[in-house]
Scaffold this motif. Structure first.
Motif, short mmCIF file in Angstrom:
data_model
loop_
_atom_site.label_atom_id
_atom_site.label_comp_id
_atom_site.label_asym_id
_atom_site.label_seq_id
_atom_site.Cartn_x
_atom_site.Cartn_y
_atom_site.Cartn_z
N SER A 1 -17.33 8.28 8.29
CA SER A 1 -17.46 9.60 7.68
C SER A 1 -16.78 9.66 6.32
CB SER A 1 -16.87 10.68 8.61
OG SER A 1 -17.65 10.84 9.78
N ARG A 2 -15.59 9.05 6.21
CA ARG A 2 -14.88 9.02 4.92
C ARG A 2 -15.70 8.27 3.88
NH1 ARG A 2 -10.29 8.80 7.86
NH2 ARG A 2 -10.28 6.53 8.03
N GLU A 3 -16.22 7.12 4.27
CA GLU A 3 -16.99 6.32 3.32
C GLU A 3 -18.25 7.06 2.89
OE1 GLU A 3 -17.57 2.62 5.33
OE2 GLU A 3 -15.58 1.84 4.78
N ARG A 4 -18.88 7.77 3.82
CA ARG A 4 -20.08 8.55 3.47
C ARG A 4 -19.72 9.66 2.49
NH1 ARG A 4 -22.96 13.14 7.22
NH2 ARG A 4 -24.70 13.61 5.83
N GLN B 1 0.83 -1.21 0.00
CA GLN B 1 0.00 0.00 0.00
C GLN B 1 0.86 1.25 0.00
OE1 GLN B 1 -2.39 -1.01 3.46
NE2 GLN B 1 -4.17 -1.49 2.18
N TRP B 2 1.96 1.26 0.75
CA TRP B 2 2.85 2.42 0.73
C TRP B 2 3.48 2.60 -0.65
CZ3 TRP B 2 2.12 6.08 3.80
CH2 TRP B 2 1.81 5.87 5.15
N ALA B 3 3.82 1.50 -1.31
CA ALA B 3 4.39 1.61 -2.65
C ALA B 3 3.38 2.21 -3.61
CB ALA B 3 4.84 0.22 -3.13
N ALA B 4 2.11 1.81 -3.48
CA ALA B 4 1.06 2.35 -4.35
C ALA B 4 0.85 3.83 -4.10
CB ALA B 4 -0.23 1.57 -4.14
N VAL B 5 0.84 4.24 -2.84
CA VAL B 5 0.58 5.64 -2.53
C VAL B 5 1.77 6.51 -2.92
CG1 VAL B 5 1.41 5.83 -0.14
CG2 VAL B 5 -0.61 7.08 -0.84
N ASP B 6 2.98 5.98 -2.86
CA ASP B 6 4.14 6.76 -3.28
C ASP B 6 4.15 6.99 -4.79
OD1 ASP B 6 5.02 7.03 -0.72
OD2 ASP B 6 6.54 5.45 -0.83
N ARG B 7 3.61 6.05 -5.53
CA ARG B 7 3.47 6.28 -6.97
C ARG B 7 2.40 7.33 -7.25
NH1 ARG B 7 3.95 0.58 -6.94
NH2 ARG B 7 1.68 0.34 -7.08
N PHE B 8 1.38 7.35 -6.42
CA PHE B 8 0.27 8.27 -6.62
C PHE B 8 0.61 9.69 -6.17
CE2 PHE B 8 -3.51 10.28 -4.67
CZ PHE B 8 -4.25 10.50 -5.83
N ASP B 9 1.24 9.83 -4.99
CA ASP B 9 1.53 11.15 -4.42
C ASP B 9 2.98 11.18 -3.93
OD1 ASP B 9 1.29 13.71 -3.43
OD2 ASP B 9 0.15 13.15 -1.65
N HIS B 10 3.91 11.11 -4.89
CA HIS B 10 5.33 11.02 -4.53
C HIS B 10 5.83 12.28 -3.86
CE1 HIS B 10 6.32 13.52 -8.05
NE2 HIS B 10 5.43 12.80 -8.69
N HIS C 1 -3.65 12.21 4.49
CA HIS C 1 -2.59 11.62 3.67
C HIS C 1 -3.26 10.88 2.52
CE1 HIS C 1 0.81 9.10 2.42
NE2 HIS C 1 1.60 9.90 3.12
N ALA C 2 -2.56 10.79 1.38
CA ALA C 2 -3.13 10.14 0.20
C ALA C 2 -3.46 8.68 0.45
CB ALA C 2 -2.16 10.28 -0.98
N ILE C 3 -2.83 8.06 1.43
CA ILE C 3 -3.13 6.65 1.68
C ILE C 3 -4.58 6.46 2.10
CG2 ILE C 3 -2.50 6.51 4.13
CD1 ILE C 3 -0.96 3.84 3.26
N GLN C 4 -5.18 7.51 2.71
CA GLN C 4 -6.58 7.41 3.09
C GLN C 4 -7.51 7.59 1.90
OE1 GLN C 4 -5.93 10.50 6.17
NE2 GLN C 4 -7.19 9.18 7.45
N LEU C 5 -7.00 8.16 0.82
CA LEU C 5 -7.78 8.30 -0.40
C LEU C 5 -7.79 6.98 -1.16
CD1 LEU C 5 -9.35 10.47 -1.99
CD2 LEU C 5 -7.24 10.99 -3.19
N ALA D 1 -9.36 13.77 -8.55
CA ALA D 1 -10.57 13.09 -8.99
C ALA D 1 -10.71 11.77 -8.23
CB ALA D 1 -10.53 12.84 -10.50
N PHE D 2 -11.94 11.45 -7.86
CA PHE D 2 -12.21 10.21 -7.13
C PHE D 2 -13.34 9.48 -7.84
CE2 PHE D 2 -14.13 7.57 -3.87
CZ PHE D 2 -13.01 7.01 -3.26
N PRO D 3 -13.27 8.14 -8.00
CA PRO D 3 -12.22 7.27 -7.52
C PRO D 3 -10.88 7.50 -8.23
CG PRO D 3 -14.17 6.01 -8.15
CD PRO D 3 -14.36 7.41 -8.65
#
Length: 280
Positions: free
Chosen positions: A250-253, A37-46, A227-231, A276-278
């Protein structure tokens, strides 16, 4: 200035500073995250990783400009004497407002997502005043946005002695004395297509702002996302959430989307102000 439009409403990102997170490592802040998960988030928000591998944060507020009025969400980290001593002081919100063509006197509503010091720093500031005895200058407090209602959840107001008792005298009482503090009980309409949504968990009275027009919407998340990991992984708990399960709900809502809709998130601390989400 980075901005996005939802219908006739413009949402503007107001930069206030960038600096390291000093309290713990990001891995300790999100102990449930896996290496993958950290590797994925570092690619997303380096940009959230500094040269030493630490957690780097941006600090920002947002302006919502619509035909019905001008709202600011959060008040940044504040001037050099602000209580947010762990942040990069002084903040740059006044300069960002000027760059966006906004005079503080034009703002008619300020939504404080919660009472952590990096979100309320410019709400009330010191000013030089003349004492009634004529003995010379003394320090007073006044609202930075003199014509605005300051919107806060009643649950957050009631929790101030747990969150930071000093804010009662330095923030809440000056706003009350000026007749500018407005307490909300849950979701509430704002001007035009914007509304306040109660998103408790990070703090007891945390709130966010939603701007919606047709199938397009944007949410100003406050610290519902730090942090982007919560996104990427909204169910991950954050150690500084006062109620982790409530924050997850609350995040899921807030991030729930329907087929065919377009959702953007406006974040206080991620490298990019609008995402943009998702994701992906």
């Amino acid at each position: 200035m980075p901005s996005i439009r939802i219908g006739s409403t413009e949402i503007i990102a107001l930069h206030d500073g960038t600096g390291p997170f000093p309290f713990t490592s990001r891995e300790a802040a999100f102990p449930g995250a896996t290496p993958a998960q950290w590797a994925a988030v570092d690619r997303f928000d380096h940009g959230a990783v500094d040269a030493d591998g630490g957690w780097s944060l941006d600090f920002r507020a947002f302006a919502i400009r619509s035909p019905e009025g001008l709202t600011v969400v959060d008040a940044g980290i504040g001037p050099a004497d602000a209580p947010a001593t762990w942040t990069p002081l002084p903040g740059k919100l006044p300069e960002s407002l000027a760059s966006a063509g906004i005079d503080p006197s034009e703002v008619d509503a300020v939504v404080l997502t919660h009472l952590h010091t990096d979100h309320i720093g410019w709400a009330v500031v010191a000013e030089e005043a003349v004492t009634t005895s004529g003995d010379g200058p003394s320090t007073g407090l006044s609202s930075f946005f003199p014509n605005a209602d300051y919107l806060l959840q009643r649950a957050e107001f009631d929790a101030v002695d747990t969150l930071n008792p000093q804010l009662r005298g330095s923030l809440l009482e000056p706003l009350q004395d000026a007749g500018q503090l407005r307490l909300l009980d849950g979701d509430a309409p704002l001007r035009g297509p914007a509304r306040v949504v109660a998103t408790p968990g990070h703090t007891p009275g945390h709130q966010s702002v939603v701007v919606a027009d047709g199938r397009d919407s944007l949410v100003v998340t406050g610290d519902l996302l730090v942090h982007a990991i919560q996104l990427l992984y909204p169910d991950l708990p954050y150690v500084y959430e006062m109620d982790q399960e409530q924050a997850r709900r609350s995040r899921e809502r807030l991030l729930r989307t329907e087929a065919g809709s377009r959702l953007h998130v406006a974040t206080s601390h991620l490298t990019e102000p609008f995402v943009a989400f998702p994701v992906g």
